[in-house]
Motif scaffolding. Structure first.
Motif, PDB file in Angstrom:
ATOM      1  N   GLY A   1      21.823   8.315   0.679  1.00 40.43           N
ATOM      2  CA  GLY A   1      21.434   7.165   0.059  1.00 40.43           C
ATOM      3  C   GLY A   1      22.152   5.981   0.485  1.00 40.43           C
ATOM      4  N   GLY A   2      23.028   5.981   1.561  1.00 43.73           N
ATOM      5  CA  GLY A   2      23.431   4.802   1.991  1.00 43.73           C
ATOM      6  C   GLY A   2      22.674   4.149   3.250  1.00 43.73           C
ATOM      7  N   ILE A   3      23.265   3.140   3.785  1.00 40.82           N
ATOM      8  CA  ILE A   3      22.666   2.536   4.939  1.00 40.82           C
ATOM      9  C   ILE A   3      23.385   2.713   6.188  1.00 40.82           C
ATOM     10  CG2 ILE A   3      22.028   0.365   5.867  1.00 40.82           C
ATOM     11  CD1 ILE A   3      22.086  -0.868   2.955  1.00 40.82           C
ATOM     12  N   SER A   4      22.821   3.205   7.050  1.00 40.89           N
ATOM     13  CA  SER A   4      23.310   3.466   8.546  1.00 40.89           C
ATOM     14  C   SER A   4      23.093   2.356   9.331  1.00 40.89           C
ATOM     15  CB  SER A   4      22.684   4.789   9.049  1.00 40.89           C
ATOM     16  OG  SER A   4      23.014   5.988   8.144  1.00 40.89           O
ATOM     17  N   ILE A   5      23.895   1.866  10.087  1.00 40.18           N
ATOM     18  CA  ILE A   5      23.731   0.634  10.921  1.00 40.18           C
ATOM     19  C   ILE A   5      24.083   0.893  12.353  1.00 40.18           C
ATOM     20  CG2 ILE A   5      24.170  -1.625  11.300  1.00 40.18           C
ATOM     21  CD1 ILE A   5      24.424  -2.315   8.349  1.00 40.18           C
ATOM     22  N   ILE A   6      23.235   0.855  13.491  1.00 38.67           N
ATOM     23  CA  ILE A   6      23.858   1.244  14.607  1.00 38.67           C
ATOM     24  C   ILE A   6      23.444  -0.287  15.623  1.00 38.67           C
ATOM     25  CG2 ILE A   6      23.464   2.624  16.743  1.00 38.67           C
ATOM     26  CD1 ILE A   6      22.346   4.721  15.053  1.00 38.67           C
TER      27      ILE A   6
ATOM     28  N   GLY B   1       8.786   2.090   7.455  1.00 31.68           N
ATOM     29  CA  GLY B   1       9.345   3.019   6.283  1.00 31.68           C
ATOM     30  C   GLY B   1      10.804   2.720   6.001  1.00 31.68           C
ATOM     31  N   ARG B   2      11.667   3.730   6.168  1.00 27.70           N
ATOM     32  CA  ARG B   2      13.124   3.483   5.963  1.00 27.70           C
ATOM     33  C   ARG B   2      13.950   2.857   7.075  1.00 27.70           C
ATOM     34  NH1 ARG B   2      15.937   7.526   5.313  1.00 27.70           N
ATOM     35  NH2 ARG B   2      14.595   8.977   6.362  1.00 27.70           N
ATOM     36  N   PHE B   3      13.247   2.924   8.361  1.00 28.42           N
ATOM     37  CA  PHE B   3      13.898   2.337   9.370  1.00 28.42           C
ATOM     38  C   PHE B   3      13.401   0.880   9.822  1.00 28.42           C
ATOM     39  CE2 PHE B   3      15.293   6.629  10.701  1.00 28.42           C
ATOM     40  CZ  PHE B   3      14.481   7.353  10.153  1.00 28.42           C
ATOM     41  N   THR B   4      14.595   0.212  10.122  1.00 24.93           N
ATOM     42  CA  THR B   4      14.246  -1.460  10.595  1.00 24.93           C
ATOM     43  C   THR B   4      14.909  -1.704  11.822  1.00 24.93           C
ATOM     44  OG1 THR B   4      14.015  -2.033   8.147  1.00 24.93           O
ATOM     45  CG2 THR B   4      14.392  -4.046   9.647  1.00 24.93           C
ATOM     46  N   ILE B   5      14.436  -2.262  12.679  1.00 20.06           N
ATOM     47  CA  ILE B   5      15.165  -3.077  13.820  1.00 20.06           C
ATOM     48  C   ILE B   5      15.089  -4.542  13.647  1.00 20.06           C
ATOM     49  CG2 ILE B   5      15.042  -3.292  16.297  1.00 20.06           C
ATOM     50  CD1 ILE B   5      13.011  -1.283  16.733  1.00 20.06           C
ATOM     51  N   SER B   6      16.430  -5.024  13.835  1.00 24.34           N
ATOM     52  CA  SER B   6      16.556  -6.449  13.932  1.00 24.34           C
ATOM     53  C   SER B   6      16.826  -6.806  15.463  1.00 24.34           C
ATOM     54  CB  SER B   6      17.948  -6.855  13.112  1.00 24.34           C
ATOM     55  OG  SER B   6      17.476  -6.488  11.433  1.00 24.34           O
ATOM     56  N   PHE B   7      16.422  -7.774  15.781  1.00 24.38           N
ATOM     57  CA  PHE B   7      16.518  -8.353  17.158  1.00 24.38           C
ATOM     58  C   PHE B   7      16.951  -9.505  17.253  1.00 24.38           C
ATOM     59  CE2 PHE B   7      15.708  -6.801  21.297  1.00 24.38           C
ATOM     60  CZ  PHE B   7      15.503  -8.260  22.356  1.00 24.38           C
ATOM     61  N   ASN B   8      18.109 -10.099  18.067  1.00 30.41           N
ATOM     62  CA  ASN B   8      18.416 -11.281  18.371  1.00 30.41           C
ATOM     63  C   ASN B   8      18.447 -11.683  19.717  1.00 30.41           C
ATOM     64  OD1 ASN B   8      19.966 -13.500  18.625  1.00 30.41           O
ATOM     65  ND2 ASN B   8      21.153 -13.274  16.993  1.00 30.41           N
ATOM     66  N   LYS B   9      17.585 -12.263  20.248  1.00 29.60           N
ATOM     67  CA  LYS B   9      17.105 -12.767  21.695  1.00 29.60           C
ATOM     68  C   LYS B   9      18.263 -13.160  22.365  1.00 29.60           C
ATOM     69  CE  LYS B   9      13.448 -14.160  24.797  1.00 29.60           C
ATOM     70  NZ  LYS B   9      11.927 -14.355  25.026  1.00 29.60           N
TER      71      LYS B   9
ATOM     72  N   MET C   1      17.788   2.799   6.158  1.00 29.87           N
ATOM     73  CA  MET C   1      18.030   2.545   4.582  1.00 29.87           C
ATOM     74  C   MET C   1      17.778   3.965   3.798  1.00 29.87           C
ATOM     75  SD  MET C   1      18.321  -0.718   4.675  1.00 29.87           S
ATOM     76  CE  MET C   1      18.279  -1.093   3.214  1.00 29.87           C
ATOM     77  N   ASP C   2      18.588   4.166   2.696  1.00 30.87           N
ATOM     78  CA  ASP C   2      18.430   5.279   1.913  1.00 30.87           C
ATOM     79  C   ASP C   2      18.613   6.555   2.828  1.00 30.87           C
ATOM     80  OD1 ASP C   2      15.925   7.059   0.057  1.00 30.87           O
ATOM     81  OD2 ASP C   2      17.984   7.032  -0.451  1.00 30.87           O
ATOM     82  N   SER C   3      19.734   6.612   3.425  1.00 28.08           N
ATOM     83  CA  SER C   3      19.846   7.658   4.526  1.00 28.08           C
ATOM     84  C   SER C   3      19.942   9.246   3.806  1.00 28.08           C
ATOM     85  CB  SER C   3      21.371   7.190   5.030  1.00 28.08           C
ATOM     86  OG  SER C   3      21.361   6.244   6.051  1.00 28.08           O
ATOM     87  N   GLN C   4      19.315  10.047   4.793  1.00 24.94           N
ATOM     88  CA  GLN C   4      19.083  11.172   4.152  1.00 24.94           C
ATOM     89  C   GLN C   4      19.855  12.336   5.004  1.00 24.94           C
ATOM     90  OE1 GLN C   4      17.500  12.129   1.014  1.00 24.94           O
ATOM     91  NE2 GLN C   4      17.583   9.651   0.912  1.00 24.94           N
TER      92      GLN C   4
END
Lengths: 114, 112
Positions: B16-21, B60-68, B78-81
């Protein structure tokens, strides 16, 4: 969904022997690749192949390595005289042309050199 | 300059937590940034990808953030399973059909 198929799943070979790893890329793909992954390490690019010739190769891909597309469906990686440090997972990948076509990977061949 | 850096090396997240890589690169010629998910005994499978002209992409539950400008990008799950437990590789290439340069990978464990 189409898949990249690799055989064998596990190959055990004596040091100094030749080994051929086989791949059947997705049928309409035009770009083919080999990568390797030493246990616990990152995936490393070996070679790319397009239009029946090598388009790029890494420093790892020395004279002991060769690739071939012997027919319209198979893509092979040959290691002429294997060394202990060649032990790794070898992944084949393929991709189509076009701006939204990623590389699709097979499940790999585990090569163990004794 | 061909290197892609990735952190953390391993990550444990509660269900249920957020995983960030997080990942970073140097080569400004990179134009395509895929994320691959790998389960034991399987090959890398494309999860989601982004180009540098987009700051965020969600599937879905996966988001990429990009800082050029910072040459950094990250994956948020999100909502890690527990089924998300796998090794995640960020990667980069100059074109989609060019060689893929992989990061060293992050081993994610999602615990119940």
């Amino acid at each position: 969904e189409p898949e990249v198929t690799q055989t064998p799943s596990h190959q055990v070979t004596q040091m100094g022997q030749e080994v051929i790893l086989r791949c059947v890329p997705i049928s309409n793909h035009l770009y083919f690749y080999w990568y390797r992954q030493i246990l616990g390490q990152k995936v490393e690019f070996l070679v790319s192949f397009y239009n029946n010739e090598i388009s790029e190769k890494s420093e790892i891909f020395d004279d002991q390595f060769s690739v071939e597309r012997p027919d319209g469906s198979n893509f092979t990686l040959k290691i002429r005289s294997t060394k202990l440090e060649d032990s790794a997972m070898y992944f084949c990948a393929s991709s189509d042309t076009g701006s939204d076509q990623p590389q699709h990977f097979g499940d790999g061949t585990r090569l163990s050199i004794l | 300059q061909q290197q892609v850096k990735q952190s953390p090396q391993s990550l444990i997240v509660q269900k249920g937590g957020i995983s960030i890589i997080n990942c970073a690169y140097e080569n400004t010629a990179f134009d395509y940034f895929p994320w691959y998910q790998q389960f034991p005994g399987k090959g890398p499978a494309l999860l989601i990808a982004i180009r540098p002209d987009v700051s965020e992409k969600k599937e879905g539950r996966f988001t990429i953030s990009f800082n050029k400008s910072a040459k950094q990008f990250s994956l948020h799950i999100m909502d890690s399973q527990p089924g998300d437990s796998a090794t995640y590789f960020c990667a980069a290439s100059t074109r989609q059909w060019d060689k893929v340069i992989f990061g060293p990978g992050t081993s994610l464990s999602v615990i119940p």
